[in-house]
Write a protein that holds these residues in place. Structure first.
Motif, short mmCIF file in Angstrom:
data_model
loop_
_atom_site.label_atom_id
_atom_site.label_comp_id
_atom_site.label_asym_id
_atom_site.label_seq_id
_atom_site.Cartn_x
_atom_site.Cartn_y
_atom_site.Cartn_z
N SER A 109 -27.65 -24.44 -27.17
CA SER A 109 -26.68 -23.88 -26.16
C SER A 109 -27.05 -24.93 -25.32
N GLU A 110 -26.57 -25.68 -24.46
CA GLU A 110 -26.63 -26.79 -23.65
C GLU A 110 -27.06 -25.80 -22.23
N SER A 112 -26.87 -25.68 -18.78
CA SER A 112 -25.69 -25.29 -17.87
C SER A 112 -23.97 -24.15 -18.49
N TRP A 113 -25.03 -24.08 -20.10
CA TRP A 113 -23.88 -23.05 -20.51
C TRP A 113 -24.14 -21.53 -20.94
N GLY A 139 -23.68 -23.06 -15.27
CA GLY A 139 -23.25 -23.78 -14.75
C GLY A 139 -21.97 -23.45 -13.44
N ASN A 140 -20.97 -24.32 -12.92
CA ASN A 140 -19.78 -23.72 -12.40
C ASN A 140 -19.11 -21.82 -12.77
N GLY A 162 -29.28 -26.64 -15.09
CA GLY A 162 -28.78 -27.96 -14.47
C GLY A 162 -28.24 -28.49 -13.33
N THR A 189 -27.99 -30.97 -10.50
CA THR A 189 -26.75 -31.54 -9.14
C THR A 189 -25.48 -31.05 -9.83
N THR A 191 -22.34 -30.68 -10.17
CA THR A 191 -20.77 -30.89 -10.95
C THR A 191 -21.85 -29.44 -11.89
N TYR A 192 -22.67 -28.93 -11.94
CA TYR A 192 -22.81 -28.37 -12.78
C TYR A 192 -23.61 -26.70 -12.16
N SER A 313 -29.17 -31.55 -16.85
CA SER A 313 -28.15 -31.81 -16.14
C SER A 313 -27.44 -30.88 -17.16
N GLU A 314 -26.51 -31.32 -17.87
CA GLU A 314 -25.75 -30.31 -18.46
C GLU A 314 -26.43 -29.23 -19.26
#
Length: 314
Positions: A109-110, A112-113, A139-140, A162, A189, A191-192, A313-314
């Motif tokens: 799994s990435e 940020s997931w 992440g978000n 991330g 970041t 973004t995440y 990051s991701e």
């Protein structure tokens, strides 16, 4: 180890694996003297089943360190809440002192997931925990949660992410951790989900609630120059033995702030690896800190389109 390999050592102990492939009659090493990694894999035996078999096969009263690996995800056939499973079983782990939650590689799994829940109950269930490390921050999605905690036992706290949400940074900053010696935060970041500001970091940088802190890592940030500027005048730095501003987008502007700020010659180690510094600035840092181990490895080049990237990051 990086985020693309499973841990082979944790809390000074070799890691012993217990996963979906561990057979019922497998010959296992002694419970004591190992950090036990419990994990499953995508669409294999559920983590809850592996966890149950682990508790039956291993003398959990002797386990001092646990590494929790892949436990499923919302898109997986099997999903679990490791925090709930850990807290429910807390009485079976009276010697537990170190916990790594999320030893999950990029192939699984990435970062940020990785889906977390409220991790606050872990510190109530295991009040003698001296070391807590966690990877991932959704992440978000906004699922990971932490309320300010109180612990006189906790000495090492590490968040690999991330994108570390500001609410987590604020919770850490508001926590009562009088004996915390080592703090690492991968800020990431926006973004995440990494939306922490310098104001969120300020209570950490004053050091008022962290009287025993000797290592501070504020890393993997897309605003690493601003972090460096804040650190340059931060009261907590005077009592640190090591400082890490690695893995982020650190440029000559951030390094100049460090050189122009308070003295750093008392440090044993300054980690700036994965950076965007010029040759001239690297030479200046080495010259200014002759007795400090300065890590300037992994120099990055700005892309032709002007883009710069953090390490994770991701």
């Amino acid at each position: 180890m990086g985020v693309y390999q499973h841990l082979t050592e944790f809390a000074g102990l070799p890691v012993a694996e217990f996963d979906f492939e561990t057979e019922e009659d497998a010959e296992l090493p002694p419970a004591a003297g190992h950090a036990w990694a419990v994990r499953t894999s995508f669409d294999e035996e559920s983590f809850e089943q592996v966890w149950s078999r682990f508790r039956a096969a291993v003398d959990t009263t002797a386990v001092t360190a646990l590494v929790i690996g892949y436990w499923g995800a919302s898109y997986d056939e099997h999903d679990a809440d490791p925090v709930a499973l850990l807290t429910e079983a807390a009485a079976d782990f009276p010697a537990l002192r170190a916990l790594f939650l999320g030893d999950i590689t990029g192939e699984e799994s990435e970062i940020s997931w990785i889906e977390h829940s409220d991790i606050t109950p872990l510190f109530t269930a295991f009040p003698e925990l001296e070391r807590f490390e966690i990877r991932g921050a959704d992440g978000n999605e906004g699922e990971i949660r932490l309320e300010p905690i109180k612990s006189a036992a906790l000495k090492r706290l590490r968040f690999e992410s991330g994108g570390l949400p500001a609410r987590i940074v604020r919770a850490i900053a508001a926590s009562d951790l009088p004996n915390l010696e080592h703090l690492d935060l991968w800020l990431g970041t926006d973004t995440y989900g990494g939306d922490a500001t310098m104001a969120d970091l300020e209570p950490i940088l004053t050091g008022e609630r962290l009287p025993s802190l000797r290592h501070l890592g504020l890393e993997d940030s897309e605003t690493q120059d601003r972090v460096a500027e804040a650190v340059a005048g931060a009261p907590v730095v005077a009592r640190l033995e090591s400082l890490s501003l690695a893995m982020g987008i650190l440029t000559d502007a951030g390094a100049e702030a460090l050189l122009s700020g308070q003295p750093l010659t008392h440090l044993r180690r300054l980690d700036l690896h994965h950076h965007y510094l010029s040759d001239t600035m690297m030479d200046r840092l080495r010259a200014a800190l002759p007795g400090v181990e300065v890590n300037l490895d992994d120099r990055q080049e700005t892309h032709s389109d002007g883009w710069r990237f953090i390490a994770v990051s991701e």
